[in-house]
Design an enzyme around this catalytic site. Sequence first.
Site, PDB file in Angstrom:
ATOM      1  N   TRP A   1     -37.686  44.109 -39.152  1.00 61.07           N
ATOM      2  CA  TRP A   1     -36.611  43.390 -40.119  1.00 61.07           C
ATOM      3  C   TRP A   1     -37.055  41.799 -40.268  1.00 61.07           C
ATOM      4  O   TRP A   1     -37.609  41.169 -39.473  1.00 61.07           O
ATOM      5  CB  TRP A   1     -35.403  43.419 -39.270  1.00 61.07           C
ATOM      6  CG  TRP A   1     -34.381  44.387 -39.717  1.00 61.07           C
ATOM      7  CD1 TRP A   1     -33.278  44.079 -40.469  1.00 61.07           C
ATOM      8  CD2 TRP A   1     -34.548  45.829 -39.330  1.00 61.07           C
ATOM      9  NE1 TRP A   1     -32.541  45.579 -40.621  1.00 61.07           N
ATOM     10  CE2 TRP A   1     -33.357  46.405 -39.884  1.00 61.07           C
ATOM     11  CE3 TRP A   1     -35.350  46.392 -38.565  1.00 61.07           C
ATOM     12  CZ2 TRP A   1     -33.027  47.852 -39.698  1.00 61.07           C
ATOM     13  CZ3 TRP A   1     -34.960  48.135 -38.571  1.00 61.07           C
ATOM     14  CH2 TRP A   1     -33.931  48.390 -39.163  1.00 61.07           C
ATOM     15  N   LEU A   2     -36.872  41.151 -41.354  1.00 58.29           N
ATOM     16  CA  LEU A   2     -37.485  39.947 -41.808  1.00 58.29           C
ATOM     17  C   LEU A   2     -36.801  38.934 -40.915  1.00 58.29           C
ATOM     18  O   LEU A   2     -37.703  38.327 -40.048  1.00 58.29           O
ATOM     19  CB  LEU A   2     -36.816  39.716 -43.244  1.00 58.29           C
ATOM     20  CG  LEU A   2     -37.754  38.633 -44.078  1.00 58.29           C
ATOM     21  CD1 LEU A   2     -37.069  38.845 -45.597  1.00 58.29           C
ATOM     22  CD2 LEU A   2     -37.466  37.299 -43.368  1.00 58.29           C
ATOM     23  N   TRP A   3     -35.420  38.454 -40.846  1.00 58.60           N
ATOM     24  CA  TRP A   3     -35.141  37.372 -40.011  1.00 58.60           C
ATOM     25  C   TRP A   3     -35.399  37.708 -38.511  1.00 58.60           C
ATOM     26  O   TRP A   3     -35.603  36.358 -37.705  1.00 58.60           O
ATOM     27  CB  TRP A   3     -34.076  36.617 -40.449  1.00 58.60           C
ATOM     28  CG  TRP A   3     -32.428  37.257 -40.280  1.00 58.60           C
ATOM     29  CD1 TRP A   3     -32.180  38.640 -39.904  1.00 58.60           C
ATOM     30  CD2 TRP A   3     -31.358  36.519 -39.806  1.00 58.60           C
ATOM     31  NE1 TRP A   3     -30.917  38.659 -39.511  1.00 58.60           N
ATOM     32  CE2 TRP A   3     -30.263  37.585 -39.703  1.00 58.60           C
ATOM     33  CE3 TRP A   3     -31.294  35.205 -39.886  1.00 58.60           C
ATOM     34  CZ2 TRP A   3     -29.213  37.042 -39.432  1.00 58.60           C
ATOM     35  CZ3 TRP A   3     -29.643  34.544 -39.337  1.00 58.60           C
ATOM     36  CH2 TRP A   3     -28.633  35.486 -39.263  1.00 58.60           C
TER      37      TRP A   3
ATOM     38  N   TYR B   1     -19.064  43.786 -34.052  1.00 60.56           N
ATOM     39  CA  TYR B   1     -20.285  43.158 -34.875  1.00 60.56           C
ATOM     40  C   TYR B   1     -20.075  41.565 -35.343  1.00 60.56           C
ATOM     41  O   TYR B   1     -19.729  40.752 -34.519  1.00 60.56           O
ATOM     42  CB  TYR B   1     -20.411  44.136 -36.189  1.00 60.56           C
ATOM     43  CG  TYR B   1     -21.798  44.485 -36.436  1.00 60.56           C
ATOM     44  CD1 TYR B   1     -22.504  44.921 -35.333  1.00 60.56           C
ATOM     45  CD2 TYR B   1     -22.168  44.524 -37.626  1.00 60.56           C
ATOM     46  CE1 TYR B   1     -23.739  45.082 -35.719  1.00 60.56           C
ATOM     47  CE2 TYR B   1     -23.547  45.178 -38.075  1.00 60.56           C
ATOM     48  CZ  TYR B   1     -24.296  45.195 -37.022  1.00 60.56           C
ATOM     49  OH  TYR B   1     -25.548  45.464 -37.443  1.00 60.56           O
ATOM     50  N   TRP B   2     -19.932  41.620 -36.636  1.00 61.60           N
ATOM     51  CA  TRP B   2     -19.774  39.872 -37.275  1.00 61.60           C
ATOM     52  C   TRP B   2     -18.436  39.536 -37.428  1.00 61.60           C
ATOM     53  O   TRP B   2     -18.189  38.469 -38.136  1.00 61.60           O
ATOM     54  CB  TRP B   2     -20.623  39.900 -38.439  1.00 61.60           C
ATOM     55  CG  TRP B   2     -22.116  39.900 -38.226  1.00 61.60           C
ATOM     56  CD1 TRP B   2     -22.888  41.157 -38.495  1.00 61.60           C
ATOM     57  CD2 TRP B   2     -23.050  39.014 -37.889  1.00 61.60           C
ATOM     58  NE1 TRP B   2     -24.170  40.718 -38.200  1.00 61.60           N
ATOM     59  CE2 TRP B   2     -24.189  39.615 -37.753  1.00 61.60           C
ATOM     60  CE3 TRP B   2     -22.930  37.789 -37.398  1.00 61.60           C
ATOM     61  CZ2 TRP B   2     -25.523  38.982 -37.227  1.00 61.60           C
ATOM     62  CZ3 TRP B   2     -24.117  36.739 -36.975  1.00 61.60           C
ATOM     63  CH2 TRP B   2     -25.330  37.683 -37.042  1.00 61.60           C
TER      64      TRP B   2
ATOM     65  N   GLN C   1     -33.321  38.734 -46.794  1.00 59.59           N
ATOM     66  CA  GLN C   1     -32.437  38.366 -45.704  1.00 59.59           C
ATOM     67  C   GLN C   1     -32.939  36.967 -45.406  1.00 59.59           C
ATOM     68  O   GLN C   1     -33.669  36.368 -46.126  1.00 59.59           O
ATOM     69  CB  GLN C   1     -33.014  38.716 -44.076  1.00 59.59           C
ATOM     70  CG  GLN C   1     -32.110  40.208 -43.805  1.00 59.59           C
ATOM     71  CD  GLN C   1     -32.488  40.612 -42.518  1.00 59.59           C
ATOM     72  OE1 GLN C   1     -33.422  40.578 -41.962  1.00 59.59           O
ATOM     73  NE2 GLN C   1     -31.396  41.406 -41.800  1.00 59.59           N
TER      74      GLN C   1
ATOM     75  N   GLU D   1     -27.166  43.137 -28.123  1.00 60.08           N
ATOM     76  CA  GLU D   1     -27.190  42.731 -29.561  1.00 60.08           C
ATOM     77  C   GLU D   1     -26.368  41.431 -29.897  1.00 60.08           C
ATOM     78  O   GLU D   1     -26.319  40.616 -30.376  1.00 60.08           O
ATOM     79  CB  GLU D   1     -27.009  43.865 -30.551  1.00 60.08           C
ATOM     80  CG  GLU D   1     -27.160  43.463 -31.929  1.00 60.08           C
ATOM     81  CD  GLU D   1     -27.034  44.706 -32.804  1.00 60.08           C
ATOM     82  OE1 GLU D   1     -26.504  45.873 -32.358  1.00 60.08           O
ATOM     83  OE2 GLU D   1     -27.145  44.705 -34.124  1.00 60.08           O
TER      84      GLU D   1
ATOM     85  N   TYR E   1     -32.817  56.661 -38.721  1.00 58.75           N
ATOM     86  CA  TYR E   1     -32.322  55.402 -39.432  1.00 58.75           C
ATOM     87  C   TYR E   1     -31.523  55.769 -40.851  1.00 58.75           C
ATOM     88  O   TYR E   1     -32.313  56.476 -41.396  1.00 58.75           O
ATOM     89  CB  TYR E   1     -33.197  54.328 -39.484  1.00 58.75           C
ATOM     90  CG  TYR E   1     -32.589  53.054 -40.184  1.00 58.75           C
ATOM     91  CD1 TYR E   1     -31.677  52.155 -39.240  1.00 58.75           C
ATOM     92  CD2 TYR E   1     -32.581  52.870 -41.431  1.00 58.75           C
ATOM     93  CE1 TYR E   1     -31.091  51.081 -39.765  1.00 58.75           C
ATOM     94  CE2 TYR E   1     -31.938  51.509 -42.023  1.00 58.75           C
ATOM     95  CZ  TYR E   1     -31.177  50.545 -41.265  1.00 58.75           C
ATOM     96  OH  TYR E   1     -30.593  49.550 -41.679  1.00 58.75           O
TER      97      TYR E   1
ATOM     98  N   ASP F   1     -23.832  41.246 -41.764  1.00 60.33           N
ATOM     99  CA  ASP F   1     -23.198  42.097 -42.340  1.00 60.33           C
ATOM    100  C   ASP F   1     -21.918  42.535 -42.844  1.00 60.33           C
ATOM    101  O   ASP F   1     -21.543  42.584 -43.936  1.00 60.33           O
ATOM    102  CB  ASP F   1     -23.842  43.520 -41.668  1.00 60.33           C
ATOM    103  CG  ASP F   1     -25.347  43.765 -41.437  1.00 60.33           C
ATOM    104  OD1 ASP F   1     -26.016  42.542 -41.524  1.00 60.33           O
ATOM    105  OD2 ASP F   1     -25.908  44.528 -40.799  1.00 60.33           O
TER     106      ASP F   1
HETATM  107  C1  GLC Z   1     -28.172  44.102 -38.160  1.00 61.51           C
HETATM  108  C2  GLC Z   1     -27.669  42.668 -38.301  1.00 61.51           C
HETATM  109  C3  GLC Z   1     -28.903  41.904 -39.050  1.00 61.51           C
HETATM  110  C4  GLC Z   1     -30.376  42.331 -38.298  1.00 61.51           C
HETATM  111  C5  GLC Z   1     -30.469  43.588 -38.160  1.00 61.51           C
HETATM  112  C6  GLC Z   1     -31.422  43.861 -37.170  1.00 61.51           C
HETATM  113  O1  GLC Z   1     -27.942  44.647 -39.519  1.00 61.51           O
HETATM  114  O2  GLC Z   1     -26.452  42.427 -38.877  1.00 61.51           O
HETATM  115  O3  GLC Z   1     -28.695  40.519 -39.099  1.00 61.51           O
HETATM  116  O4  GLC Z   1     -31.354  41.799 -39.142  1.00 61.51           O
HETATM  117  O5  GLC Z   1     -29.252  44.419 -37.541  1.00 61.51           O
HETATM  118  O6  GLC Z   1     -31.321  43.351 -36.003  1.00 61.51           O
END
Ligand code: GLC
Length: 447
Positions: A44-46, A372-373, A120, A416, A94, A182
């Site tokens: 995953w990017l970020w 989550y968020w 991202q 997480e 996934y 998300d």
């Molecule tokens: C979830 C998070 C996202 C993150 C991904 C992988 O989708 O919301 O920010 O990059 O998981 O960890």
Amino acid sequence: MNKLANLEKTTDSKTLIQHCKDVLNQNWRDGFTVPSSNLYPFQWLWDSGFIAMGWSFIDMERARQEIKTLLAAQWSNGFLPHIIFHDDSAEKQYFPGADFQGAYTNAFAPKHVKTSGITQPPVLGFVLEYLFEKEYDLALHKEFYVNAIQSIVHFHEYLYLNRDPYNEGLVYIRHNWESGTDNSAAWDSIWKTYTPPTYDVQRKDTSHVNQAQRPTKKDYNYYLHLIELSKQCEYDEKKMFEELPFLVQDPLFNSLLVASNESLVRMAIELNMPEVAQKCSSWLTKTSLSINEKLYDEKLGLYGYYDLKNNRFISIATSMGFSPLFAGIVPQERALRMTKIIEGVDFQGTDLDGYLCPSLAYTDPEFDAKRYWRGPVWLNINWLLYKGFTNYGFKNIADKIKNDSITLVAQNGFYEYFSPIPTENEQNGFGGQNFSWTAAMLLDMLN
Ligand code: GLC
């Protein structure tokens, strides 16, 4: 690796540091690191950006490799995808996978590797500078930095060219997943503007994590519909701009873009790349001004979101509303007001004893400590805020964010995300376990 058993054991920072290293080693694959082995089995990017900073405490070669692997999946128009599906065999783990996402429909997408067609937050500029500053032999690795800088500038160029239709210096996201946050409650007013079909699909996340801690099934319909519409547009930016019901100027995304541009300027000066320095410097000036003019919410004293599709400001108190501090662009008075807000009931609860920093204010009717968020504490956001408050000289708040982060991991394990509400002897960590960026951020905070 097991969750750490008791506080006494885990207040020992040497042990914690060792656990951080174990998590990263365990999640390392061939050239990149997965965020969490069951839940997120690709790159995953970020995540990779934060993870590379973590690797810099263990193995600089891996830190550089993480970035190289990421950049090798860049599209020919500069776009960087949020997922790189390196491993076909993990696809059954996934959903939505590469086929559903259909990024291959776009002519700019690479042929040698499968990717998503959404991006991202642009963390790579400041991540690269973090590595750059730690590099023991810069001459030896100069080529890596020069190439990486060029790729990141290309990404930023793509953003400014394709995501800033009114030339404001503010780029938009076109899927909620692009925000990295998300299921933030910030999107709720947008979901009310259209009705997606119901997708009868087999989600995989809820087989790894309790449904009550993940986005709801209804929310997923919105997310999948945006992907489906993007695929119908073959991920063509102009078509998506016209067709997609979700176009948002996000404070976190734009603040990280500013921070990354600033880092690029500094590195470009040192590496004698004057054109890059000039370009990034004019981008960062423009974006900073617009964040302050258009995204500041006078009523809340925080930064908010702009819904570009429906032309309206989204006023909501999230932890992302503090993120311009990380970019260092918040005027002093506003910053001072932000310290009062983070110290008050909105972010520390009525007893003022909560862990910082909940992703949504307690006082928001949508607050949910475990979903989550929409309430939980995330370590990557904590790290950004910790740095932001530190840079403004608000040491007490910065220390609290750092100490809370360490305590949450020490007491619960490398989850997480975490509930901000203190409990006695109750598990407060949620979502994926042995989570890579949780370990990476803690390595920075412990060092
Ligand atoms: C979830 C998070 C996202 C993150 C991904 C992988 O989708 O919301 O920010 O990059 O998981 O960890």
